[in-house]
Write a protein that holds these residues in place. Structure first.
Motif, PDB file in Angstrom:
ATOM      1  N   PHE A 174       0.900  -0.733   0.077  1.00 56.73           N
ATOM      2  CA  PHE A 174       0.080   0.384  -0.023  1.00 56.73           C
ATOM      3  C   PHE A 174       0.796   1.363  -0.302  1.00 56.73           C
ATOM      4  O   PHE A 174       2.437   1.018  -0.001  1.00 56.73           O
ATOM      5  N   SER A 223      -8.288   4.804   2.243  1.00 54.23           N
ATOM      6  CA  SER A 223      -8.469   3.492   2.326  1.00 54.23           C
ATOM      7  C   SER A 223      -9.396   2.880   3.719  1.00 54.23           C
ATOM      8  O   SER A 223      -9.909   2.467   4.360  1.00 54.23           O
ATOM      9  N   GLU A 237      -6.076  -4.631   3.895  1.00 48.87           N
ATOM     10  CA  GLU A 237      -7.489  -3.401   3.706  1.00 48.87           C
ATOM     11  C   GLU A 237      -6.822  -2.089   2.909  1.00 48.87           C
ATOM     12  O   GLU A 237      -7.857  -1.672   2.842  1.00 48.87           O
ATOM     13  N   LEU A 238      -5.825  -1.799   3.053  1.00 46.02           N
ATOM     14  CA  LEU A 238      -5.215  -0.192   2.128  1.00 46.02           C
ATOM     15  C   LEU A 238      -4.373  -0.445   0.850  1.00 46.02           C
ATOM     16  O   LEU A 238      -3.793  -1.512   0.638  1.00 46.02           O
ATOM     17  N   LYS A 239      -4.618   0.609   0.336  1.00 49.30           N
ATOM     18  CA  LYS A 239      -4.705   0.696  -1.046  1.00 49.30           C
ATOM     19  C   LYS A 239      -4.340   1.652  -0.904  1.00 49.30           C
ATOM     20  O   LYS A 239      -2.354   1.716  -1.568  1.00 49.30           O
ATOM     21  N   ARG A 240      -4.464   2.856  -0.282  1.00 49.00           N
ATOM     22  CA  ARG A 240      -3.169   4.095  -0.467  1.00 49.00           C
ATOM     23  C   ARG A 240      -4.667   4.943   0.999  1.00 49.00           C
ATOM     24  O   ARG A 240      -5.625   4.845   0.411  1.00 49.00           O
ATOM     25  N   ILE A 241      -2.903   5.428   1.327  1.00 49.36           N
ATOM     26  CA  ILE A 241      -3.987   6.343   3.264  1.00 49.36           C
ATOM     27  C   ILE A 241      -3.088   7.451   3.364  1.00 49.36           C
ATOM     28  O   ILE A 241      -2.034   6.856   3.604  1.00 49.36           O
TER      29      ILE A 241
END
Length: 268
Positions: A174, A223, A237-241
């Motif tokens: 991510f 995300s 659960e993360l792609k971009r945070i």
């Protein structure tokens, strides 16, 4: 699993030291782990066992599954404390996440290879004297530096694969974006700039946003959306945070606060 509770184990050993030592053993793929296993404990009631890393001159090929070998219960010479401690679920998660922290930072080729080159340069004359002194008794390998660089270049991705295989997980990537005015602690590492990160599915990571002096933390976006500074989340659960910061509403800055602190005089 180990016959002891996690709390009992953590009271007896310095777990951070053990995990870093174990992770470095896996990175280097050293083949003589059992012969060079050293540890000590300070002689006082609260003293904890710590591991000593030394004699690191015998690395295996960068494809060697060192982790699998050290976790194989059928190998009585290698299994020892490594395999026993990895049977504890809490310690296993700590190890997996710390390996990911190191692979994202200290074990990355852009870090390790410059360090290797610097060490070779500073020790070059001593290395040549040592080769001349023991030329009749030790193998002179003129390509050792190149082989070590190739190892450090290729080993991290191999290590990710071995962790995935042995612990039945998968890597996930991510992008962490850090806005102006702060930094983020991801598990054990501090980051002050945006970058991609690789962790392992099913193993929760801890993200903590810290504002710089004169700034406030606004919240997470992308995300995961929350205004809590500390979050625990499965990296899958993360792609971009993104961590958002803004200047403090008072309009003050950290320098003003520090100057006032230094100029304050307590009068009895």
């Amino acid at each position: 699993s180990t016959g002891c509770s996690t709390d009992s184990i953590l009271e007896m050993i310095d777990i951070d030291n053990f995990i870093d030592h174990f992770a470095f053993e896996v990175l280097t793929a050293r083949s003589d782990n059992a012969a060079n296993l050293r540890y000590f404990r300070p002689r006082h009631p609260s003293g904890k066992w710590r591991w000593i890393t030394y004699d690191m001159d015998l690395w295996s090929d960068h494809n060697e599954n060192t982790l699998g070998r050290l976790l194989d219960p059928n190998d009585i010479h290698e299994y020892s404390v490594y395999g026993l401690l990895m049977r504890d679920p809490t310690i296993r998660v700590l190890f997996i996440n710390r390996c990911a922290d190191l692979l994202n930072t200290s074990f990355a080729p852009e870090i390790t290879i410059p360090v290797l080159k610097q060490l070779e340069s500073s020790l070059h004359d001593e290395i040549e004297r040592d080769r001349a002194r023991w030329s009749n008794e030790m193998k002179n390998d003129p390509d050792v530096l190149e082989r070590m660089m190739l190892h450090l270049e290729g080993r991290p991705s191999i290590m990710i694969g071995h962790i995935s295989k042995e612990f039945k997980t998968s890597p996930t990537e991510f992008r962490l974006v850090i806005g102006d005015g702060g930094s983020v602690n991801c598990n054990s590492i501090n980051l002050d700039h945006s970058r991609p990160l690789t962790y392992f599915q099913g193993h929760s990571i801890r993200l903590e946003a810290t504002p710089d002096p004169g700034f406030d933390f606004c919240g997470w976006s992308g995300s995961f959306n929350t205004d809590e500074a500390v979050i625990n989340v499965d990296p899958a659960e993360l792609k971009r945070i993104r961590a958002e910061f803004k200047r403090s509403s008072s309009g003050r800055n950290g320098l003003q606060d520090r100057l006032e602190e230094r100029s304050t005089i307590d009068i009895p």
